[in-house]
Scaffold this motif. Sequence first.
Motif, mmCIF file in Angstrom:
data_model
loop_
_atom_site.group_PDB
_atom_site.id
_atom_site.type_symbol
_atom_site.label_atom_id
_atom_site.label_comp_id
_atom_site.label_asym_id
_atom_site.label_seq_id
_atom_site.Cartn_x
_atom_site.Cartn_y
_atom_site.Cartn_z
ATOM 1 N N LEU A 215 0.826 -1.211 0.000
ATOM 2 C CA LEU A 215 0.000 0.000 0.000
ATOM 3 C C LEU A 215 0.859 1.260 0.000
ATOM 4 N N ALA A 216 2.002 1.205 0.659
ATOM 5 C CA ALA A 216 2.909 2.366 0.645
ATOM 6 C C ALA A 216 3.356 2.643 -0.788
ATOM 7 N N PHE A 219 0.504 4.184 -2.769
ATOM 8 C CA PHE A 219 0.404 5.617 -2.437
ATOM 9 C C PHE A 219 1.501 6.428 -3.126
ATOM 10 N N ALA A 220 2.727 5.898 -3.114
ATOM 11 C CA ALA A 220 3.846 6.617 -3.742
ATOM 12 C C ALA A 220 3.573 6.843 -5.225
#
Lengths: 304, 304
Positions: A215-216, A219-220
Amino acid sequence: MVNEQIVITDVGPRDGLQNQPIILDVGQRLQLIDAIADAGVSSIEVGSFVSPKAVPAMRGTEDVFAGLSKANGVRYTALIPNMKGYERAVAAGARAVTMVLYASDGMAKKNVNMSMLQADRVTADILTRARAEQIEVTAIIAVAFDCPFDGPTDPAVVRASTANFLSLGANQVVIADTIGAADPQQVRSLTADLVSDNGAARLGCHFHDTRAMGLANVFAAVESGVRRFEASIAGLGGCPFAPGASGNVATEDVVMMLEQMGFATGVDIKALLRASDIAEQLTGTALGGRAKPWLQKRMNKQAG
Amino acid sequence: MVNEQIVITDVGPRDGLQNQPIILDVGQRLQLIDAIADAGVSSIEVGSFVSPKAVPAMRGTEDVFAGLSKANGVRYTALIPNMKGYERAVAAGARAVTMVLYASDGMAKKNVNMSMLQADRVTADILTRARAEQIEVTAIIAVAFDCPFDGPTDPAVVRASTANFLSLGANQVVIADTIGAADPQQVRSLTADLVSDNGAARLGCHFHDTRAMGLANVFAAVESGVRRFEASIAGLGGCPFAPGASGNVATEDVVMMLEQMGFATGVDIKALLRASDIAEQLTGTALGGRAKPWLQKRMNKQAG
């Protein structure tokens, strides 16, 4: 960016199922695909036209195509390895195909016994034909961040390949972190360059959750302007013997995060959780996105 | 940003253990704290000076302080609820204390039966005394994004409180997503404003992994310039009956991601995994950060 659209392609019925120890029959695969479509996912990778000897789980993808609900406007795509696979896909009724490019020679050698450039040429030939026949093409760039054989990938290779295949007319180029090795800073940096090179309209990303950074990384990429993502229902994929440790980033996690951030995915999360349950039942593995326990609790609360 | 430093405070021995069904004795708590310190974590929340009736798991925090290894330069802090707690902490030898502020009246009422402003005043009074006595103070702003009683938190409240307590001389103000509700876009937006208001030097963040967005939120805060994070060994914290569903973001996950991104945390990940194993053994719960299976595999490979 409220209500800005994000398109999610669920690759569970292909990338996910081919990595499971239990092989589903065509009827079961259709059950899963229909459940994902019913949740509002507008693009689904439903199988692959590879040798059934090499990938027994994808045997009968022709029959899967024959059984698909066609009236719902969903874009069904299938993975093809070569021109023969392309012809099988088109004969089966596919209007969209997915091909794999390689950002390392080591991975190209291991997967298709070619060099990067040889694999590029095969894909370019198919792309030319597909354009003439109005078949939509997605090109996936495998090991775009790190390769298990050749180590860290040179971003310049990915940038060149992306620009090349977009200019050749690919409908979409997807940057894949095939082994789940990327961190969000790398993703932010590479996707910012790619968006700057090509715009975001035809760029997509494909992440695995091996190091819990799925998920990181999504998002990035969103921060860089990417609006297309591949994900897998219930996090299907990767090694089935280490639940939670590997696998694609789960569609339900990605939808939950993006919807909370104000994007429109078109997906009904409650129906998606039903599809996730079906994936778990059919594969006999307790998968589920990482946020599933929380999501279920919220659903029960809303129902109560 | 290669080798730029990030300071991690492990809150497992306090925030983590007080949410476990098994209560550890002082010797066990010290065993866990020492293992975390041995891994190179330079700041640890080791207990709280609250009523042992209210929080039985934190009984004997005086004895924990008496038993700490003092020569290693680690900053040990303890949570205090009020002036009496402050006095107990200082009498026990604490040189750093942590206090909780509230970004909603509902949470302040529920937790300490005060309004936000009353709780602010209590903390301001302690802060004045702590500064005079050269005790370091961390102020945590609870429910900084969302409150289970009052709903979404007004970012203006958090901005005002942060600026206020930094100007009063708090050594650090930590923005806490107490119920694990924040998404990375909210985090990016609020932390960017806070860094713009106050600079990043004395700002920290505290995330939970309830919705699997823990690492995404850490990354979002890093992008805004935040360089201080709280995390919990093995992801201890939250509800023990839904493993993986809740809890603080795991220290091992945060360290893994930040080190891969090129930051220096000072932490030895292999030693940290040993501390994580100890946390699991002592609490009798299979916790572990989300990336632990992958990290263990990598360690075994390096050892082999």
